[in-house]
Structure formats: C-alpha cells, structure tokens
Motif scaffolding. Structure first.
Motif, PDB file in Angstrom:
ATOM      1  N   PRO A  95       0.812  -1.234   0.000  1.00 49.29           N
ATOM      2  CA  PRO A  95       0.000   0.000   0.000  1.00 49.29           C
ATOM      3  C   PRO A  95       0.836   1.270   0.000  1.00 49.29           C
ATOM      4  O   PRO A  95       0.452   2.271  -0.618  1.00 49.29           O
ATOM      5  N   GLN A  96       1.980   1.255   0.687  1.00 49.99           N
ATOM      6  CA  GLN A  96       2.813   2.460   0.747  1.00 49.99           C
ATOM      7  C   GLN A  96       3.506   2.759  -0.581  1.00 49.99           C
ATOM      8  O   GLN A  96       4.135   3.815  -0.719  1.00 49.99           O
ATOM      9  N   ASN A  97       3.392   1.850  -1.556  1.00 47.90           N
ATOM     10  CA  ASN A  97       4.008   2.071  -2.858  1.00 47.90           C
ATOM     11  C   ASN A  97       2.988   2.464  -3.928  1.00 47.90           C
ATOM     12  O   ASN A  97       3.297   2.480  -5.118  1.00 47.90           O
ATOM     13  N   GLU A  98       1.772   2.747  -3.497  1.00 51.06           N
ATOM     14  CA  GLU A  98       0.741   3.242  -4.394  1.00 51.06           C
ATOM     15  C   GLU A  98       0.186   4.544  -3.841  1.00 51.06           C
ATOM     16  O   GLU A  98       0.096   4.717  -2.625  1.00 51.06           O
ATOM     17  N   ALA A  99      -0.178   5.458  -4.725  1.00 55.31           N
ATOM     18  CA  ALA A  99      -0.721   6.739  -4.274  1.00 55.31           C
ATOM     19  C   ALA A  99      -1.816   7.210  -5.219  1.00 55.31           C
ATOM     20  O   ALA A  99      -1.690   7.093  -6.446  1.00 55.31           O
ATOM     21  N   ILE A 100      -2.909   7.711  -4.619  1.00 57.22           N
ATOM     22  CA  ILE A 100      -3.959   8.391  -5.375  1.00 57.22           C
ATOM     23  C   ILE A 100      -3.888   9.866  -4.973  1.00 57.22           C
ATOM     24  O   ILE A 100      -4.124  10.214  -3.816  1.00 57.22           O
ATOM     25  N   VAL A 101      -3.540  10.718  -5.916  1.00 63.78           N
ATOM     26  CA  VAL A 101      -3.326  12.133  -5.639  1.00 63.78           C
ATOM     27  C   VAL A 101      -4.655  12.875  -5.761  1.00 63.78           C
ATOM     28  O   VAL A 101      -5.360  12.751  -6.773  1.00 63.78           O
ATOM     29  N   ASP A 118       4.900   8.206 -17.228  1.00 64.17           N
ATOM     30  CA  ASP A 118       6.005   9.079 -16.807  1.00 64.17           C
ATOM     31  C   ASP A 118       6.543   8.652 -15.448  1.00 64.17           C
ATOM     32  O   ASP A 118       5.780   8.295 -14.548  1.00 64.17           O
ATOM     33  N   GLU A 119       7.854   8.712 -15.304  1.00 62.71           N
ATOM     34  CA  GLU A 119       8.463   8.510 -13.996  1.00 62.71           C
ATOM     35  C   GLU A 119       8.484   9.850 -13.264  1.00 62.71           C
ATOM     36  O   GLU A 119       8.858  10.872 -13.847  1.00 62.71           O
ATOM     37  N   VAL A 120       8.061   9.843 -12.013  1.00 64.23           N
ATOM     38  CA  VAL A 120       8.004  11.089 -11.242  1.00 64.23           C
ATOM     39  C   VAL A 120       8.732  10.913  -9.915  1.00 64.23           C
ATOM     40  O   VAL A 120       8.806   9.813  -9.363  1.00 64.23           O
ATOM     41  N   ARG A 121       9.284  12.029  -9.411  1.00 64.44           N
ATOM     42  CA  ARG A 121       9.960  12.036  -8.120  1.00 64.44           C
ATOM     43  C   ARG A 121       8.986  12.460  -7.031  1.00 64.44           C
ATOM     44  O   ARG A 121       7.975  13.113  -7.300  1.00 64.44           O
ATOM     45  N   LYS A 122       9.303  12.138  -5.802  1.00 66.43           N
ATOM     46  CA  LYS A 122       8.502  12.601  -4.682  1.00 66.43           C
ATOM     47  C   LYS A 122       8.589  14.124  -4.618  1.00 66.43           C
ATOM     48  O   LYS A 122       9.673  14.697  -4.645  1.00 66.43           O
ATOM     49  N   GLY A 123       7.442  14.799  -4.557  1.00 65.03           N
ATOM     50  CA  GLY A 123       7.405  16.251  -4.513  1.00 65.03           C
ATOM     51  C   GLY A 123       7.326  16.919  -5.874  1.00 65.03           C
ATOM     52  O   GLY A 123       7.159  18.135  -5.965  1.00 65.03           O
ATOM     53  N   HIS A 219       7.774   8.515  -5.025  1.00 62.47           N
ATOM     54  CA  HIS A 219       8.498   8.296  -6.279  1.00 62.47           C
ATOM     55  C   HIS A 219       7.875   7.092  -6.973  1.00 62.47           C
ATOM     56  O   HIS A 219       7.521   6.110  -6.335  1.00 62.47           O
ATOM     57  N   GLY A 220       7.717   7.178  -8.279  1.00 61.47           N
ATOM     58  CA  GLY A 220       7.140   6.042  -8.998  1.00 61.47           C
ATOM     59  C   GLY A 220       6.807   6.408 -10.433  1.00 61.47           C
ATOM     60  O   GLY A 220       7.437   7.298 -11.030  1.00 61.47           O
ATOM     61  N   PHE A 221       5.816   5.707 -10.983  1.00 57.41           N
ATOM     62  CA  PHE A 221       5.386   5.931 -12.360  1.00 57.41           C
ATOM     63  C   PHE A 221       3.909   6.294 -12.374  1.00 57.41           C
ATOM     64  O   PHE A 221       3.118   5.755 -11.591  1.00 57.41           O
ATOM     65  N   VAL A 222       3.553   7.201 -13.267  1.00 58.42           N
ATOM     66  CA  VAL A 222       2.149   7.599 -13.400  1.00 58.42           C
ATOM     67  C   VAL A 222       1.382   6.441 -14.030  1.00 58.42           C
ATOM     68  O   VAL A 222       1.662   6.030 -15.165  1.00 58.42           O
ATOM     69  N   VAL A 243       2.252   4.555  -9.037  1.00 58.60           N
ATOM     70  CA  VAL A 243       2.677   3.280  -8.457  1.00 58.60           C
ATOM     71  C   VAL A 243       4.195   3.182  -8.523  1.00 58.60           C
ATOM     72  O   VAL A 243       4.816   3.569  -9.511  1.00 58.60           O
ATOM     73  N   ASN A 244       4.776   2.672  -7.446  1.00 59.81           N
ATOM     74  CA  ASN A 244       6.210   2.414  -7.392  1.00 59.81           C
ATOM     75  C   ASN A 244       6.398   0.902  -7.458  1.00 59.81           C
ATOM     76  O   ASN A 244       6.013   0.171  -6.543  1.00 59.81           O
ATOM     77  N   THR A 245       6.970   0.413  -8.570  1.00 64.05           N
ATOM     78  CA  THR A 245       7.095  -1.027  -8.796  1.00 64.05           C
ATOM     79  C   THR A 245       8.385  -1.610  -8.213  1.00 64.05           C
ATOM     80  O   THR A 245       8.689  -2.774  -8.449  1.00 64.05           O
ATOM     81  N   GLU A 246       9.122  -0.804  -7.467  1.00 63.46           N
ATOM     82  CA  GLU A 246      10.380  -1.293  -6.900  1.00 63.46           C
ATOM     83  C   GLU A 246      10.132  -2.511  -6.010  1.00 63.46           C
ATOM     84  O   GLU A 246      10.951  -3.431  -5.959  1.00 63.46           O
ATOM     85  N   HIS A 247       9.011  -2.513  -5.297  1.00 57.88           N
ATOM     86  CA  HIS A 247       8.698  -3.623  -4.392  1.00 57.88           C
ATOM     87  C   HIS A 247       7.508  -4.439  -4.899  1.00 57.88           C
ATOM     88  O   HIS A 247       6.716  -4.951  -4.104  1.00 57.88           O
ATOM     89  N   ILE A 248       7.394  -4.570  -6.229  1.00 58.73           N
ATOM     90  CA  ILE A 248       6.325  -5.388  -6.793  1.00 58.73           C
ATOM     91  C   ILE A 248       6.502  -6.838  -6.353  1.00 58.73           C
ATOM     92  O   ILE A 248       7.627  -7.342  -6.256  1.00 58.73           O
TER      93      ILE A 248
END
Length: 408
Positions: A95-101, A118-123, A219-222, A243-248
């Motif tokens: 859950p901490q690797n997914e975000a709904i803005v 797109d890859e996006v950074r935190k902030g 940080h993750g991908f749109v 979504v951040n797939t680093e911990h998929i």
C-alpha cells in the motif's frame, strides 16, 4: 497416467507418411537400418519374453527428419515433482508504494504536467489547480499574520504593566487571549497553505499565487491521469494514480485445505502469460491471517527475486509454492509412451554422419505434474544418457512400421 490415443497415432502415421515420402533417403535409411540386423528376429522367443522384448531394435533417423518433426534430444532434466501447491494470483505492490493524488478543496485543473507512464519524483509537480478560495486563503493569512504582530506587541506591553502592578488584570488577560487566538489562526492558515503546496514565507513577502501545485507524494510511475485540463474537481477527487514497482510482488491466493503447508521463506516458481510464460522465482515473506470468502482463501505475498522491467501490478500469475525439496528426473508426457501396462522412453545415440539411433527403454513411472512424468529406468542406464524429449508416439509408430516391413 497417459493413455494411447488411437486418433493421435493415426494423425502421427499420416505425418510420417508425409515426411518419409518427402525424403527417399530418410526412408531407405530406416529400412536399411532394420535390414542390416545380423540375425533375423525370432518371434517365438519374443512370445516367450512378452512385452519387455518387443522393442529390442533401434530406429535410425536423419537429423533432417528429427528437425522436421520437432523432436528434442537432450539429457534428462530434474524437476520438483512432489511437495508443491498449485496456486493463482496477481502481481501487486505494498500500500505504501501506491498513491492516489487528490486536492483538499474544490478547484479547476488549469494545467496537467504528466502523462501515463512518466516517472516522477517525490514532490514533483503533477498539475496546477485554481480557485478564488486559494487567493482568499493567502490574503486571510497575510492579514492575520500582520494583525498578529500588533497583538503580540500589545500583549507584551500589557504584561509589563501588569507585572509592574500598574496595569489592569482584565486588559492583560484580553491582550493575552487575543494574541493566543491570532497565533493559533496563523498556524492553521500556514498548515492549509502547506497542504496546497504554497509557501507561507512567499505570501508574507507579498507574493500571492493564483494557482496551487499538485505534487506527487511518492516516487514512482504515473499509472493513470483521471482528469482533463479545465475540469472542476471536488475535494478528494482522484486526479492522478502513481505506483512504485520497486517492491512489486506476487499476491497469491491459497485455499484453506493447503494453508497449513505454507510458511515464510518458501520458494515460489511462477509464470506470467503476458510475458510469454517465462518462469520467475519468488520467496514468501508474508502469510495472511484472515480468509477471503468465495472461494475461501488466504493472501500469501512473495518477494520476486529476478524482477523483470515489464512487470505491471495486476498481471495474472500461475504459481507453484514449493513445500518440499523433492527433485526427481522427469520428462514431458509426450516423451513417454504406454503399451499395455508398460511405459517406455527412447534413448538417443549419435550414429555415423547425420544419423541418430533411438532405442526404447522400459521405465517405471512415479508421478505426474504440470505436464511432466517422473520415472526410474527398469534397468541400469549410463549417466547423462541422451533421450528423446518429445515425439515418443511418432517414434514407436515408425518403429512398428519398420518392423512390419522387415517381417515381410
């Protein structure tokens, strides 16, 4: 266990006729191989020995015939045949690797800065929103902050007078209360500005922004952009999914009857059809404690070891949880044929030129799993022997055809 299918053999025999008719050389090589036996076959002895001696001869094929029929020749692989649970599931992320803005207030989307993938950074800024309330919040903050300066000065003056015994206690308490209220209000406005991504310092310096930025919390991908420019959105309306797939990982569903066999640290072998069936490995790190209904099953999470860059959350997974390390020699079902109650495979030996010699060997089958059959040879066989890993029914059909021609 595998049964001989008459229709299958009929089709194979037709295929053989096609292959051999296209290659006179191949047909003569098979016939010559059978005809070159030094001693004619004694059918009386064959009846005495039963099925075990029915396939004592060798079948010779050219490399071209083998290639046309897609027969694979290799050593016998070893597989985990028992001690596993077959499960299904899908790829997921914590859950901490997914975000709904979302936004904290109703506003119009004025500018969208990202697209899906797109890859996006935190902030990082994803979009901008505008509304008169954004401007009102900043002006209210600025007025309250300026008022706070006056109230602080008045409070300090009343405190000195009160401490000196010449000031009114009522005036002191009123000044203290007004100052505390204004200070709390300023902090509240600053928190709201921070949630909107606006700088309180810039506002104090007189820079009133007409739009507010919407920033990525991780940080993750749109994954999805759910709004369009100019659209009015209510508070808490999803704008962008990240979504951040680093911990998929593999999120597997294990039925109630099997859950007692599953524990942390066990190895998982799984395939993803969307990636061409490539086998991946994972290790279980979490076993759920509550059952899902319909069907009754537990979530089991496994960390993927050899991550593929094309892994996407939601992909369907077909997996085997290895519960015991029970490795045995095994071949695909199509490499083993049955006659009566006996089972055979073909060993392969390189002959002269581009010829291959195939010899049937009786085996004792043990278990079947995932299209493979584990077995032991009835007689001792040399290590690293080459075998036909497919086309067993074609080979036995061709051998019988050659035996029939030889008998005439």
């Amino acid at each position: 266990m595998m049964k001989i299918k008459s229709l299958y053999i009929t089709i194979i025999l037709v295929s053989v006729m096609g292959v051999t008719s296209c290659s006179n050389t191949g047909k003569s090589e098979v016939s010559e191989s059978n005809a070159s036996s030094d001693t004619p076959k004694d059918h009386g002895d064959e009846d005495k020995h039963g099925h075990g001696d029915e396939h004592g001869e060798e079948l010779t094929l050219t490399q071209k015939q083998i290639d046309l029929l897609g027969i694979k020749i290799d050593t016998i692989p070893k597989r985990n045949m028992n001690g596993f649970i077959q499960v299904n599931g899908q790829l997921g992320v914590p859950p901490q690797n997914e975000a709904i803005v979302t936004t904290i207030l109703g506003a119009n989307v004025t500018n969208i800065k990202v697209i899906e993938g797109d890859e996006v950074r935190k902030g990082q800024i994803l979009a901008y929103i505008s509304h008169p309330d954004i401007i009102t919040l900043q002006t209210d903050y600025l007025q309250t902050y300026n008022k706070l300066t006056f109230l602080e000065q008045d409070y300090n003056r009343q405190k000195k007078l009160y401490d000196a015994g010449v000031g009114s206690g009522r005036d002191y308490q009123q000044a203290k209360s007004a100052f505390s209220s204004a200070k709390g209000l300023v902090k509240g406005y600053e928190s709201q500005l921070q949630l909107l991504g606006l700088s309180a310092k810039s506002v104090r310096e007189g820079a009133i922004a007409e739009v507010a930025p919407v920033r990525s919390p991780i940080h993750g991908f749109v994954e999805k952009v759910k709004v369009k420019s100019g659209q009015y959105v209510q508070p808490q309306t999803p704008l962008v999914e990240i979504v951040n797939t680093e911990h998929i990982h593999a999120d597997l569903m294990v039925f109630e009857k099997d859950i007692s066999k599953v524990k942390n640290g066990q190895l998982v072998k799984f395939h993803i059809e969307a990636l061409g069936g490539k086998e991946l490995t994972a290790k279980i790190y979490s076993v759920g404690k509550s059952f899902e209904e319909g069907p009754k099953a537990l979530h089991v999470h496994a960390e993927i070891k050899n991550k593929d860059t094309n892994l996407v959350p939601g992909m369907y997974v077909s997996a085997r949880i290895i519960t015991e390390k029970n490795v045995e020699q095994a071949l695909p079902e199509e490499a083993i044929f049955q006659e009566g109650e006996m089972y055979y495979i073909f060993t392969a030996k390189k002959g002269d030129g581009n010829l291959w010699e195939f010899t049937p060997k009786e085996v004792i089958t043990k278990s079947t799993s995932n299209g493979y059959i584990s077995f032991d040879f009835k007689e001792d066989i040399r290590k690293n022997v080459l075998v036909a890993q497919s086309g067993a029914y074609y080979l036995i059909a061709e051998m019988k055809k050659s035996e029939a021609e030889h008998s005439h």
